[in-house]
Scaffold this motif. Structure first.
Motif, mmCIF file in Angstrom:
data_model
loop_
_atom_site.group_PDB
_atom_site.id
_atom_site.type_symbol
_atom_site.label_atom_id
_atom_site.label_comp_id
_atom_site.label_asym_id
_atom_site.label_seq_id
_atom_site.Cartn_x
_atom_site.Cartn_y
_atom_site.Cartn_z
ATOM 1 N N ARG A 58 0.815 -1.220 0.000
ATOM 2 C CA ARG A 58 0.000 0.000 0.000
ATOM 3 C C ARG A 58 0.850 1.272 0.000
ATOM 4 N N ALA A 59 2.124 1.140 0.339
ATOM 5 C CA ALA A 59 3.013 2.311 0.388
ATOM 6 C C ALA A 59 3.382 2.738 -1.029
ATOM 7 N N PRO A 60 3.434 4.036 -1.280
ATOM 8 C CA PRO A 60 3.718 4.516 -2.640
ATOM 9 C C PRO A 60 5.011 3.944 -3.243
ATOM 10 N N TYR A 61 6.061 3.832 -2.432
ATOM 11 C CA TYR A 61 7.338 3.337 -2.950
ATOM 12 C C TYR A 61 7.238 1.900 -3.447
ATOM 13 N N PHE A 62 6.465 1.077 -2.761
ATOM 14 C CA PHE A 62 6.368 -0.343 -3.089
ATOM 15 C C PHE A 62 5.220 -0.671 -4.038
ATOM 16 N N ARG A 63 4.274 0.261 -4.204
ATOM 17 C CA ARG A 63 3.056 -0.033 -4.964
ATOM 18 C C ARG A 63 3.361 -0.523 -6.375
ATOM 19 N N GLU A 64 4.309 0.125 -7.047
ATOM 20 C CA GLU A 64 4.611 -0.281 -8.425
ATOM 21 C C GLU A 64 5.360 -1.609 -8.491
ATOM 22 N N LEU A 65 5.968 -2.008 -7.397
ATOM 23 C CA LEU A 65 6.701 -3.275 -7.340
ATOM 24 C C LEU A 65 5.849 -4.424 -6.824
ATOM 25 N N SER A 66 4.650 -4.113 -6.372
ATOM 26 C CA SER A 66 3.820 -5.058 -5.635
ATOM 27 C C SER A 66 3.265 -6.190 -6.489
ATOM 28 N N PRO A 67 3.291 -7.412 -5.937
ATOM 29 C CA PRO A 67 2.639 -8.537 -6.612
ATOM 30 C C PRO A 67 1.130 -8.573 -6.332
ATOM 31 N N PHE A 68 0.682 -7.753 -5.380
ATOM 32 C CA PHE A 68 -0.735 -7.714 -5.025
ATOM 33 C C PHE A 68 -1.449 -6.724 -5.931
ATOM 34 N N ASP A 69 -2.707 -6.973 -6.184
ATOM 35 C CA ASP A 69 -3.509 -6.070 -6.999
ATOM 36 C C ASP A 69 -4.090 -4.985 -6.083
ATOM 37 N N VAL A 70 -3.235 -4.001 -5.757
ATOM 38 C CA VAL A 70 -3.596 -2.972 -4.797
ATOM 39 C C VAL A 70 -4.704 -2.078 -5.345
ATOM 40 N N LYS A 71 -4.672 -1.768 -6.638
ATOM 41 C CA LYS A 71 -5.689 -0.895 -7.232
ATOM 42 C C LYS A 71 -7.076 -1.533 -7.115
ATOM 43 N N ALA A 72 -7.164 -2.827 -7.367
ATOM 44 C CA ALA A 72 -8.450 -3.525 -7.270
ATOM 45 C C ALA A 72 -8.958 -3.511 -5.834
ATOM 46 N N GLN A 73 -8.039 -3.644 -4.861
ATOM 47 C CA GLN A 73 -8.430 -3.621 -3.460
ATOM 48 C C GLN A 73 -8.950 -2.256 -3.066
#
Length: 196
Positions: free
Chosen positions: A177-192
């Motif tokens: 959920r942190a901005p720095y990690f969001r683009e690297l995330s394997p989770f679908d944060v936008k969908a959440q």
């Protein structure tokens, strides 16, 4: 490697080593003993975000295990932990990176690697540090390598699973959920975020 990757690797190595040493100071043998809850292993979840975590975690583990040689008095036998413990961390982190698209499966990598590798040399280290029986039993370590390996397989595996899924998984979800990690995330944060 890019300079950003080298910097990430260094920060992760320092975090892992520091967390392991703090665990040893607070929880004693639970960072290295026959029943392990090495809290720093939760940082293996960082391999879900960056390949720099693989060498970073390995280096951090090696540093912590070298420090343990001096602190625990295992002497040269402690090199077993430096080599094979670091190899287990490397294998687990690499599996996590390769399987990052399936985070729950990916986090099983450190559990399996540590459960299979660490108990293979642990009886030797235990005897060197004054343990002569399998913990919580009266079974002598002399000639009991298969029993000790089974004990270590279960105790190390359970401890690692608790760390990875109770600490590591929530850590990864929070970082996603942190901005720095969001683009690297394997989770679908936008969908959440849109489903809320």
């Amino acid at each position: 490697m890019k300079s950003n990757d080298i910097a990430r690797m260094g920060v992760i190595a320092a975090l892992y080593a520091a967390c392991t040493l703090v665990t040893m100071l607070v929880l004693g043998n639970l960072a290295w003993g026959p029943v392990q809850f090495r809290v720093s292993e939760a940082l293996c979840a960082l391999a879900l975000f960056t390949p720099a975590a693989v060498p970073g975690l390995t280096l951090g583990c090696a540093i912590a295990n070298v420090a343990n040689i001096a602190l625990s008095g295992t002497g040269m036998l402690g090199l077993l932990d430096v080599v094979f413990g670091s190899a287990a961390t490397f294998a687990g982190a690499l599996f996590t990176w390769k399987m990052r698209r399936h985070p729950l499966v990916a986090l099983a990598g450190p559990v399996l690697a540590n459960a299979l590798i660490v108990p293979a040399y642990l009886p030797i280290l235990l005897q060197a540090t004054g343990f002569y029986t399998i913990p919580f039993t009266s079974i002598s370590l002399d000639g009991a390598w298969p029993l000790m390996y089974l004990f270590g397989l279960v105790s190390t595996g359970v401890g690692e699973a608790v760390i990875m899924y109770v600490l590591g998984y929530p850590l990864a979800r929070s970082l996603a959920r942190a901005p720095y990690f969001r683009e690297l995330s394997p989770f679908d944060v936008k969908a959440q975020q849109t489903s809320r």
